[in-house]
Design a protein around this motif. Structure first.
Motif, PDB file in Angstrom:
ATOM      1  N   MET A   1      18.580 -36.719 -52.706  1.00 42.61           N
ATOM      2  CA  MET A   1      17.939 -36.505 -51.418  1.00 42.61           C
ATOM      3  C   MET A   1      18.749 -35.509 -50.605  1.00 42.61           C
ATOM      4  SD  MET A   1      16.908 -39.301 -48.480  1.00 42.61           S
ATOM      5  CE  MET A   1      18.628 -39.793 -48.252  1.00 42.61           C
ATOM      6  N   ARG A   2      18.066 -34.600 -49.969  1.00 45.27           N
ATOM      7  CA  ARG A   2      18.721 -33.593 -49.152  1.00 45.27           C
ATOM      8  C   ARG A   2      19.320 -34.244 -47.912  1.00 45.27           C
ATOM      9  NH1 ARG A   2      16.020 -27.924 -47.327  1.00 45.27           N
ATOM     10  NH2 ARG A   2      16.014 -27.760 -49.587  1.00 45.27           N
ATOM     11  N   ASN A   3      20.596 -33.925 -47.627  1.00 46.02           N
ATOM     12  CA  ASN A   3      21.256 -34.466 -46.452  1.00 46.02           C
ATOM     13  C   ASN A   3      20.851 -33.711 -45.189  1.00 46.02           C
ATOM     14  OD1 ASN A   3      23.091 -36.511 -47.594  1.00 46.02           O
ATOM     15  ND2 ASN A   3      24.080 -34.770 -48.587  1.00 46.02           N
ATOM     16  N   ILE A   4      20.725 -34.441 -44.093  1.00 45.05           N
ATOM     17  CA  ILE A   4      20.543 -33.832 -42.784  1.00 45.05           C
ATOM     18  C   ILE A   4      21.909 -33.810 -42.127  1.00 45.05           C
ATOM     19  CG2 ILE A   4      19.308 -33.913 -40.597  1.00 45.05           C
ATOM     20  CD1 ILE A   4      17.526 -33.565 -43.103  1.00 45.05           C
ATOM     21  N   VAL A   5      22.445 -32.608 -41.922  1.00 48.37           N
ATOM     22  CA  VAL A   5      23.834 -32.432 -41.490  1.00 48.37           C
ATOM     23  C   VAL A   5      23.878 -31.794 -40.110  1.00 48.37           C
ATOM     24  CG1 VAL A   5      26.059 -31.375 -42.048  1.00 48.37           C
ATOM     25  CG2 VAL A   5      24.522 -32.096 -43.899  1.00 48.37           C
ATOM     26  N   LEU A   6      24.738 -32.315 -39.254  1.00 45.79           N
ATOM     27  CA  LEU A   6      25.031 -31.687 -37.961  1.00 45.79           C
ATOM     28  C   LEU A   6      26.504 -31.345 -37.941  1.00 45.79           C
ATOM     29  CD1 LEU A   6      24.413 -30.843 -35.036  1.00 45.79           C
ATOM     30  CD2 LEU A   6      24.885 -33.211 -34.355  1.00 45.79           C
ATOM     31  N   ILE A   7      26.814 -30.072 -37.682  1.00 45.81           N
ATOM     32  CA  ILE A   7      28.202 -29.639 -37.548  1.00 45.81           C
ATOM     33  C   ILE A   7      28.396 -29.018 -36.181  1.00 45.81           C
ATOM     34  CG2 ILE A   7      27.624 -27.501 -38.798  1.00 45.81           C
ATOM     35  CD1 ILE A   7      30.602 -27.318 -39.592  1.00 45.81           C
ATOM     36  N   THR A   8      29.401 -29.473 -35.451  1.00 47.65           N
ATOM     37  CA  THR A   8      29.714 -28.885 -34.154  1.00 47.65           C
ATOM     38  C   THR A   8      30.672 -27.717 -34.342  1.00 47.65           C
ATOM     39  OG1 THR A   8      31.647 -30.311 -33.743  1.00 47.65           O
ATOM     40  CG2 THR A   8      29.483 -31.178 -33.122  1.00 47.65           C
ATOM     41  N   GLY A   9      30.730 -26.844 -33.345  1.00 50.34           N
ATOM     42  CA  GLY A   9      31.656 -25.713 -33.422  1.00 50.34           C
ATOM     43  C   GLY A   9      31.336 -24.730 -34.523  1.00 50.34           C
TER      44      GLY A   9
END
Length: 253
Positions: free
Chosen positions: A1-9
Motif C-alpha cells: 500500500m502506498r504511504n501517505i507521507v508528510l514532511i516538514t521543512g
C-alpha cells in the motif's frame, strides 16, 4: 500500500531530496513549505516540476510550523484528501551558530520555538490520525554536527520529546525512528536514502536510532544533488562565525 507521507521543512536541500526520494519509492508525499507563493516559491516550483517530469506523487503543501492555523489547515487538507496519515517526518528546524555566551534568552526561546514547540504543534494535529489508524511511523531528523552548544541544548529537549512520544505511540502500533546525520556530509549525501529505506521497511523492523557518518570530504554525486543544483536549491550554510545567528545555519524551514 502506498504511504501517505508528510514532511516538514521540505524547502531545504535535504528536505527536498528526502521528499523526492520517498516519492520516487512510490509514496504520496506532501512536502511542507512555509511560503509557497513567497520565499519558497522557487522550491515549490522545482518540486512540482520534478513530480511532472518523473511521474511521481509529490505535492507541495503550505505549512508554517510556527503558526497553529497553518499547521491545522495543512493537516486538514491532507486528511480530507486521503483520510489518513501514514508517515510523519519532523524535518523543520534551525541551526544556530556562535558561542553560548552571545545568545540572549529571546534567541534561545526562538531556537526552542522552531525546533521543539513546532514539533509539538505538528504532533497534536497529526498524531490523532496515526493513532486512529493503529499503525504508522514518526521520524525525527536532527541537525548535523558540529553545531553550537545552544542548539545541542535544544536538540536534547527534542530528543527527549521523541523518546517520550515513542513510548506513548507504541501502544497504538505507531513506530518511531530518530535519525542523526552526524556530519554535514552525512546529512547531504545519505539522509534522503536512509529515510526512504526506513519508511519502506516492514512494520516492526524499522530502526529506533540511526546515525549517519561519512567522511566530510565525501563528494555529493547523487542524482538528487544534481537536480537540486540545476533548480537552484542551495545547500544550507555550514556552522561557524563569532556572532550568534539563529537563521545563519538554517537546516529547514
Amino acid at each position: 500500500m502506498r504511504n501517505i507521507v508528510l514532511i516538514t521543512g521540505a524547502s531545504s536541500r535535504s528536505g527536498a531530496r528526502t521528499a523526492r526520494a520517498l516519492a520516487d519509492a512510490g509514496d504520496t508525499v506532501y512536502a511542507g513549505m512555509r511560503q509557497t507563493a513567497g520565499r519558497d516559491a522557487a522550491q515549490a516550483e522545482a518540486a512540482a516540476g520534478y513530480a511532472a517530469q518523473r511521474g511521481v506523487d509529490l505535492r507541495v503543501i503550505e505549512l508554517d510550523v510556527n503558526l497553529p492555523e497553518s499547521v491545522n489547515a495543512a493537516i486538514h487538507r491532507l486528511v480530507a484528501a486521503h483520510g489518513r496519515i501514514d508517515v510523519l517526518i519532523h524535518h523543520a528546524g534551525h541551526l544556530g551558530t556562535g558561542p553560548a555566551g552571545a545568545l540572549t534568552p529571546e534567541q534561545l526561546a526562538e531556537l526552542n520555538e522552531v525546533n521543539v514547540l513546532s514539533a509539538q504543534r505538528i504532533n497534536r494535529a497529526a498524531l490523532p490520525y496515526l493513532r486512529a489508524g493503529g499503525r504508522g511511523l514518526v521520524i525525527w531528523v536532527f541537525g548535523p554536527e558540529p553545531a553550537s552548544a545552544p542548539y545541542f541544548a535544544v536538540e536534547a529537549a527534542m530528543d527527549y520529546l521523541a523518546v517520550s512520544y515513542s513510548a506513548e505511540l507504541a501502544r497504538w502500533g505507531v513506530e518511531t525512528s530518530i535519525v542523526a546525520p552526524g556530519s554535514p556530509a552525512g546529512r547531504s549525501g545519505r539522509l534522503c536514502g536512509e529515510i526512504a529505506r526506513i519508511v519502506a521497511l516492514p512494520a516492526g523492523r524499522r530502526p529506533y536510532r540511526v546515525r549517519l557518518d561519512v567522511p566530510p570530504s565525501a563528494p555529493d554525486t547523487s542524482a538528487y544533488g544534481a537536480a537540486l543544483s540545476a533548480a537552484g536549491t542551495a545547500a544550507p550554510p555550514g556552522p561557524g562565525g563569532a556572532a550568534w545567528s539563529p537563521s545563519a545555519g538554517a537546516r529547514a524551514s
